[in-house]
Scaffold this active site. Structure first.
Site, mmCIF file in Angstrom:
data_model
loop_
_atom_site.group_PDB
_atom_site.id
_atom_site.type_symbol
_atom_site.label_atom_id
_atom_site.label_comp_id
_atom_site.label_asym_id
_atom_site.label_seq_id
_atom_site.Cartn_x
_atom_site.Cartn_y
_atom_site.Cartn_z
ATOM 1 N N ASP A 1 0.839 -1.200 0.000
ATOM 2 C CA ASP A 1 0.000 0.000 0.000
ATOM 3 C C ASP A 1 0.878 1.256 0.000
ATOM 4 O OD1 ASP A 1 -2.176 -1.658 0.188
ATOM 5 O OD2 ASP A 1 -2.344 -1.461 2.362
HETATM 6 N N1 URA Z 1 -1.252 -5.898 3.829
HETATM 7 C C1 URA Z 1 -1.739 -4.638 3.858
HETATM 8 O O1 URA Z 1 -2.779 -4.378 4.430
HETATM 9 N N2 URA Z 1 -1.031 -3.695 3.209
HETATM 10 C C2 URA Z 1 0.132 -3.922 2.587
HETATM 11 O O2 URA Z 1 0.734 -3.006 2.035
HETATM 12 C C3 URA Z 1 0.616 -5.237 2.577
HETATM 13 C C4 URA Z 1 -0.097 -6.207 3.202
#
Ligand code: URA
Length: 231
Positions: free
Chosen positions: A101
């Protein structure tokens, strides 16, 4: 792919003629004569037939310490992308093996080898991804037991694999998951109405984020790291 199939597709020769060329030692793979038509080659094999170069493509495998605020995409109008972080002429050939993310940092792997990246990310290969997680509320043993059973994600109608949670202190824990569903870690903690405030990926299988890489820095994977993912 068998070498003879590649030669059939990349020359105008008959199967019989290809067999003869192989027997005569006219075909080189990675600089070595290969006479076996069933020899297994891939898109990165260097192939020469009768002194003519038929295929030459370099495989790239990069580890990036993804900074917060950089987007896991190849192009984006608003944000800097992980590809923009790679200051190499081949950067545009790369794809992401396991997105993070916008507000997640840590280990991001980029490559142009699709088969290799599929093996790294496919849930059936059981490659653990380790995340350092900081939460708004306290994390308890109840989470450990709940995650170890494997959750059901309603939206995708999918049972996710058991995950391993290690408590570090009240607000910090280490979570190992075996797939990479959309916002997976955040959604897991959301089951307890607990918000993830900091998320950092530390490793993917045997590939650990290099401590020498500051946020935004990258390096090529070592031969050992590449070989740790079966192809
Ligand atoms: N899980 C999440 O919620 N975000 C990420 O970036 C990676 C795994």
């Amino acid at each position: 792919m068998p070498l003879k199939k590649f030669l059939k597709a990349h020359t105008l020769y008959s199967k019989k003629h290809i067999r003869q060329l192989l027997e005569l030692g006219k075909v080189l793979v990675a600089g070595y004569v290969v006479i076996d038509g069933n020899f297994d080659i891939n898109e990165f094999s260097h192939i020469v037939c009768e002194d003519k170069l038929l295929q030459q493509k370099t495989a790239y495998y990069i580890m990036l310490n993804k900074p917060i605020g950089v987007v896991s995409a190849t192009t984006d109008k608003q944000h800097k992308t992980v590809i923009d972080c790679i200051n190499e002429d081949y950067a545009k050939q790369l794809h992401i093996a396991g997105r993070l993310d916008l507000n997640t940092s840590g280990l991001m792997i980029l490559t142009n080898d699709g088969k290799w990246s599929r093996n790294l990310t496919q849930p059936k290969n059981q490659i653990g991804k380790v995340y350092e997680v900081q939460t708004q509320q306290k994390v308890t043993q109840e989470y450990v037991d709940y995650f170890a059973k494997g959750l059901f994600f309603e939206y995708e109608q999918v049972q996710i694999q058991p995950a391993k949670l290690i408590l570090i202190d009240d607000f910090n824990s280490q979570l190992t998951i075996f797939e990479g569903r959309y916002h997976q870690v955040k959604r897991m903690f959301a089951r307890f109405d607990n918000k993830v405030v900091k998320l950092h990926r530390q490793s993917m299988g045997a590939i650990q984020l290099d401590n020498n890489l500051v946020a935004g820095a990258y390096r090529a994977l070592t031969a050992k790291e590449i070989a740790s993912v079966n192809t």
